[in-house]
Design an enzyme around this catalytic site. Sequence first.
Site, mmCIF file in Angstrom:
data_model
loop_
_atom_site.group_PDB
_atom_site.id
_atom_site.type_symbol
_atom_site.label_atom_id
_atom_site.label_comp_id
_atom_site.label_asym_id
_atom_site.label_seq_id
_atom_site.Cartn_x
_atom_site.Cartn_y
_atom_site.Cartn_z
ATOM 1 N N ASP A 1 3.338 4.685 -4.227
ATOM 2 C CA ASP A 1 3.227 4.023 -2.923
ATOM 3 C C ASP A 1 4.490 3.285 -2.477
ATOM 4 O OD1 ASP A 1 3.136 2.031 -4.803
ATOM 5 O OD2 ASP A 1 1.307 1.078 -4.073
ATOM 6 N N GLU A 2 5.634 3.555 -3.111
ATOM 7 C CA GLU A 2 6.859 2.896 -2.650
ATOM 8 C C GLU A 2 8.048 3.848 -2.698
ATOM 9 O OE1 GLU A 2 8.414 -0.358 -4.998
ATOM 10 O OE2 GLU A 2 7.324 0.336 -6.765
ATOM 11 N N ASP B 1 7.098 0.007 1.188
ATOM 12 C CA ASP B 1 6.003 -0.192 0.239
ATOM 13 C C ASP B 1 4.679 -0.224 1.009
ATOM 14 O OD1 ASP B 1 4.466 -0.748 -1.955
ATOM 15 O OD2 ASP B 1 5.646 -2.459 -2.633
#
Length: 417
Positions: A104-105, A11
């Site tokens: 974003d992960e 993350d």
Amino acid sequence: METSRSVAHFDLDAFFVSVECLKNPILNGKPLIVGGGERGVVAACSYETRKFGVHSAMPMKLAKRLCPEAMVISGDMESYSKYSHIVTDIIRDKVPVCEKASIDEFYVDLSGMDKFFGISKFTRELRESITRETGLPISYALASNKLVSKVATNEVKPRGQMEIPFGEERRYLAPLSVQKLPMVGQQTADQLRQMGVETVRVLADIPMEMLANIFGKHGIDLWRKANGIDESPVVPYSEQKSISTESTFHSDTTDMAFLGNELVKMTERIAFDLRQQNRLTGCITVKVRYSSFDTFTKQATIPYTGSDHVLLRKVKELFAQLYDRRLLVRLVGVRFSHLIPGNYQINLFEDTQEMIHLYQQIDHIKRRFGSDLLVRAVGFVGGENGGSRRRDPAQSAAGREGRGAWGHDESGRRYVH
């Protein structure tokens, strides 16, 4: 003997803020808010700002009241999408199976790699590679399933790393608040608190049957999460996933108003489907087939979005580049690809609270009464020019019935593959 999986959750730390600091290093270490103006909401904030109680989706006025010294940045979705693609490429090049869970992960399945590499060492080196090649900070946790690895990553951020050994999942989760479990919202947490349940340990000790009686099917899910049980697979990420729709007209046409209206209705229809699946698109393709059956497409990569007004602007632009005004049109189509999980809040820095509320209400009405009931005024013939011309009934029927899977003109189906 039970075998364990090895699933890492990566993350990016305060992703939007980190990208802004990368572009302008003078911002490092300062309280920052990425979001809209006075009537907007917080899309992201730095860890320095979070200490004051600021969080995403908070009204900007309240955020500024809690942290008056915070600097507000309007946001740059194009840059965020660019860096998301870069990180995706780095991970996909190095691992056997990668799932892009949001902008974003990422989940990475490393099961079985101990035969060739040390998984702990490999995961640590992957994190170092991402930071070295992009300059972005990223945290990770390694566990036997997606649930535990995600919870652990959230606990060690920012710039953290953790490994939960197989068999220790329940013990690790036990002291945490029930709200640390994914998909346990405020309402469920309040209900559990009224029952005297505040930690995962207490929740895990409640018999599954009792939770099922209280919460229904969700109760079984709560019990499994509290006990660290999660068999959900890491789903390989593919930029080729798409959602599309087409209209084949019974009568070929050069009617620009009609063609524009069809494109608006198709775009709004599949944009709604996109939001219903909690997805965002990073690529738009517009397709035109002429009466000669010659078919042409125009494609553009865009910042990830699920917003009608952003998508419509690009669809119109692509159609204008593609269309030859001298030829009769038989079919038009719109496709969204490069899909990732995500929701409308990704665009919070662009919009006011009123705009966000409007989208929520529009989607609520469409869910209840059907996606074709509510469309923009420009979606009707003559909408852009203020007129009310009638169109060919045969073309109207084609608009309703000709929604085809991409490449199957008259199947009447819309699809995601």
